[in-house]
Motif scaffolding. Structure first.
Motif, PDB file in Angstrom:
ATOM      1  N   LEU A 159      -6.220   5.420  -9.783  1.00  0.00           N
ATOM      2  CA  LEU A 159      -6.784   5.734  -8.361  1.00  0.00           C
ATOM      3  C   LEU A 159      -5.733   4.403  -7.374  1.00  0.00           C
ATOM      4  O   LEU A 159      -4.883   4.057  -7.955  1.00  0.00           O
ATOM      5  CB  LEU A 159      -7.790   4.695  -8.433  1.00  0.00           C
ATOM      6  CG  LEU A 159      -9.089   5.431  -8.570  1.00  0.00           C
ATOM      7  CD1 LEU A 159     -10.603   4.670  -8.887  1.00  0.00           C
ATOM      8  CD2 LEU A 159      -9.649   6.631  -8.687  1.00  0.00           C
ATOM      9  N   GLU A 160      -6.074   5.423  -6.172  1.00  0.00           N
ATOM     10  CA  GLU A 160      -5.416   4.190  -4.993  1.00  0.00           C
ATOM     11  C   GLU A 160      -5.811   3.112  -5.293  1.00  0.00           C
ATOM     12  O   GLU A 160      -6.614   2.814  -5.280  1.00  0.00           O
ATOM     13  CB  GLU A 160      -5.072   5.416  -3.436  1.00  0.00           C
ATOM     14  CG  GLU A 160      -4.640   6.772  -3.651  1.00  0.00           C
ATOM     15  CD  GLU A 160      -5.433   7.703  -4.916  1.00  0.00           C
ATOM     16  OE1 GLU A 160      -4.952   8.458  -4.466  1.00  0.00           O
ATOM     17  OE2 GLU A 160      -6.637   7.027  -5.313  1.00  0.00           O
ATOM     18  N   ASP A 161      -4.603   2.278  -4.696  1.00  0.00           N
ATOM     19  CA  ASP A 161      -5.361   0.531  -4.750  1.00  0.00           C
ATOM     20  C   ASP A 161      -6.567   0.177  -4.244  1.00  0.00           C
ATOM     21  O   ASP A 161      -7.440  -0.392  -3.983  1.00  0.00           O
ATOM     22  CB  ASP A 161      -4.231   0.067  -4.362  1.00  0.00           C
ATOM     23  CG  ASP A 161      -2.618   0.212  -4.993  1.00  0.00           C
ATOM     24  OD1 ASP A 161      -3.279  -0.788  -5.951  1.00  0.00           O
ATOM     25  OD2 ASP A 161      -1.633  -0.840  -3.956  1.00  0.00           O
ATOM     26  N   GLU A 162      -6.278   1.390  -2.923  1.00  0.00           N
ATOM     27  CA  GLU A 162      -7.679   1.098  -1.863  1.00  0.00           C
ATOM     28  C   GLU A 162      -9.055   1.515  -2.497  1.00  0.00           C
ATOM     29  O   GLU A 162     -10.079   0.400  -2.579  1.00  0.00           O
ATOM     30  CB  GLU A 162      -7.443   1.955  -0.798  1.00  0.00           C
ATOM     31  CG  GLU A 162      -6.629   1.264   0.030  1.00  0.00           C
ATOM     32  CD  GLU A 162      -5.522   2.142   0.172  1.00  0.00           C
ATOM     33  OE1 GLU A 162      -4.330   1.716   1.019  1.00  0.00           O
ATOM     34  OE2 GLU A 162      -5.417   1.826  -1.273  1.00  0.00           O
ATOM     35  N   MET A 194       0.810  -1.217   0.423  1.00  0.00           N
ATOM     36  CA  MET A 194      -0.101  -0.127   0.178  1.00  0.00           C
ATOM     37  C   MET A 194       1.346   1.412  -0.033  1.00  0.00           C
ATOM     38  O   MET A 194       1.584   1.667   0.775  1.00  0.00           O
ATOM     39  CB  MET A 194      -1.184   0.240   1.410  1.00  0.00           C
ATOM     40  CG  MET A 194      -2.374  -0.137   0.912  1.00  0.00           C
ATOM     41  SD  MET A 194      -3.903   0.343   2.444  1.00  0.00           S
ATOM     42  CE  MET A 194      -2.386  -0.717   3.829  1.00  0.00           C
ATOM     43  N   SER A 195       0.805   2.169  -1.191  1.00  0.00           N
ATOM     44  CA  SER A 195       1.873   3.239  -0.914  1.00  0.00           C
ATOM     45  C   SER A 195       1.076   4.115  -1.209  1.00  0.00           C
ATOM     46  O   SER A 195       1.173   5.425  -0.927  1.00  0.00           O
ATOM     47  CB  SER A 195       2.822   2.825  -2.802  1.00  0.00           C
ATOM     48  OG  SER A 195       2.141   3.139  -3.566  1.00  0.00           O
ATOM     49  N   GLY A 196       0.132   4.180  -1.175  1.00  0.00           N
ATOM     50  CA  GLY A 196      -0.838   5.557  -1.074  1.00  0.00           C
ATOM     51  C   GLY A 196      -0.451   6.073  -2.279  1.00  0.00           C
ATOM     52  O   GLY A 196      -1.813   7.130  -3.062  1.00  0.00           O
ATOM     53  N   ARG A 197       0.158   5.951  -3.477  1.00  0.00           N
ATOM     54  CA  ARG A 197       0.422   6.624  -4.899  1.00  0.00           C
ATOM     55  C   ARG A 197      -0.819   5.844  -5.571  1.00  0.00           C
ATOM     56  O   ARG A 197      -1.053   4.730  -6.055  1.00  0.00           O
ATOM     57  CB  ARG A 197       1.901   6.443  -5.819  1.00  0.00           C
ATOM     58  CG  ARG A 197       2.569   6.752  -4.778  1.00  0.00           C
ATOM     59  CD  ARG A 197       4.010   7.069  -5.201  1.00  0.00           C
ATOM     60  NE  ARG A 197       4.188   7.873  -5.435  1.00  0.00           N
ATOM     61  CZ  ARG A 197       5.361   8.370  -5.333  1.00  0.00           C
ATOM     62  NH1 ARG A 197       6.422   7.504  -6.567  1.00  0.00           N
ATOM     63  NH2 ARG A 197       6.293   9.595  -5.695  1.00  0.00           N
ATOM     64  N   PRO A 198      -1.052   6.383  -7.224  1.00  0.00           N
ATOM     65  CA  PRO A 198      -2.428   6.321  -7.628  1.00  0.00           C
ATOM     66  C   PRO A 198      -1.716   5.377  -8.439  1.00  0.00           C
ATOM     67  O   PRO A 198      -0.832   5.379  -9.110  1.00  0.00           O
ATOM     68  CB  PRO A 198      -2.057   7.326  -8.541  1.00  0.00           C
ATOM     69  CG  PRO A 198      -2.507   8.448  -7.511  1.00  0.00           C
ATOM     70  CD  PRO A 198      -1.630   8.233  -6.807  1.00  0.00           C
ATOM     71  N   VAL A 199      -3.046   4.418  -9.042  1.00  0.00           N
ATOM     72  CA  VAL A 199      -2.307   3.390 -10.227  1.00  0.00           C
ATOM     73  C   VAL A 199      -3.335   3.429 -11.164  1.00  0.00           C
ATOM     74  O   VAL A 199      -3.775   3.204 -11.370  1.00  0.00           O
ATOM     75  CB  VAL A 199      -2.394   1.870  -8.826  1.00  0.00           C
ATOM     76  CG1 VAL A 199      -2.286   0.837 -10.531  1.00  0.00           C
ATOM     77  CG2 VAL A 199      -1.293   1.514  -8.137  1.00  0.00           C
ATOM     78  N   LYS A 200      -2.965   3.329 -12.459  1.00  0.00           N
ATOM     79  CA  LYS A 200      -3.131   3.343 -13.483  1.00  0.00           C
ATOM     80  C   LYS A 200      -3.829   2.407 -14.137  1.00  0.00           C
ATOM     81  O   LYS A 200      -2.841   1.168 -13.725  1.00  0.00           O
ATOM     82  CB  LYS A 200      -2.246   3.956 -14.676  1.00  0.00           C
ATOM     83  CG  LYS A 200      -2.269   5.509 -14.564  1.00  0.00           C
ATOM     84  CD  LYS A 200      -1.441   6.053 -16.117  1.00  0.00           C
ATOM     85  CE  LYS A 200      -1.975   7.333 -16.021  1.00  0.00           C
ATOM     86  NZ  LYS A 200      -1.479   8.014 -16.914  1.00  0.00           N
ATOM     87  N   ALA A 208     -12.542  -1.744  -3.649  1.00  0.00           N
ATOM     88  CA  ALA A 208     -13.218  -1.080  -3.197  1.00  0.00           C
ATOM     89  C   ALA A 208     -14.665  -0.894  -4.516  1.00  0.00           C
ATOM     90  O   ALA A 208     -15.370  -1.140  -4.358  1.00  0.00           O
ATOM     91  CB  ALA A 208     -13.498   0.924  -2.200  1.00  0.00           C
ATOM     92  N   LEU A 209     -13.941  -0.001  -5.239  1.00  0.00           N
ATOM     93  CA  LEU A 209     -14.737   0.141  -6.328  1.00  0.00           C
ATOM     94  C   LEU A 209     -15.200  -1.615  -7.037  1.00  0.00           C
ATOM     95  O   LEU A 209     -16.352  -1.791  -7.814  1.00  0.00           O
ATOM     96  CB  LEU A 209     -13.792   0.688  -7.357  1.00  0.00           C
ATOM     97  CG  LEU A 209     -14.680   0.543  -8.963  1.00  0.00           C
ATOM     98  CD1 LEU A 209     -16.030   1.521  -8.365  1.00  0.00           C
ATOM     99  CD2 LEU A 209     -13.912   1.644 -10.203  1.00  0.00           C
TER     100      LEU A 209
END
Length: 81
Positions: free
Chosen positions: A21-24, A1-7, A28-29
């Motif tokens: 979006l961030e992994d979280e 969990m880096s908190g950085r958005p992932v494409k 959730a999506l």
């Protein structure tokens, strides 16, 4: 969990587009799509239609996830009474 958005790429209206979006939020999506028995592309398409032209898609997805969580919390507080 880096908190950085992932494409990730999704298909909207027959065209591929990338969303960061961030992994979280991705997790959730995906969970929300599974609960609705929808492919993630279909849920993103619904969010896209509802977002209006003044908001970016990534922001609309984050708000969708947040509102869903808020609705669940409100429901669980009502159930607890």
């Amino acid at each position: 969990m880096s908190g950085r958005p992932v494409k990730h790429s999704v298909t909207l209206k027959g065209h591929r587009t990338s969303i960061s979006l961030e992994d979280e939020f991705w997790r959730a999506l995906r969970d929300l799509a599974a609960e609705k028995s929808l492919p993630i592309n279909a849920l993103v398409a619904e969010i896209d239609v509802d977002r209006g032209s003044d908001m970016g898609l990534a922001s609309a997805i984050r708000l969708y996830v947040l509102r869903n969580l808020q609705d669940r919390l409100a429901g669980s507080q009502t159930d607890a009474r």
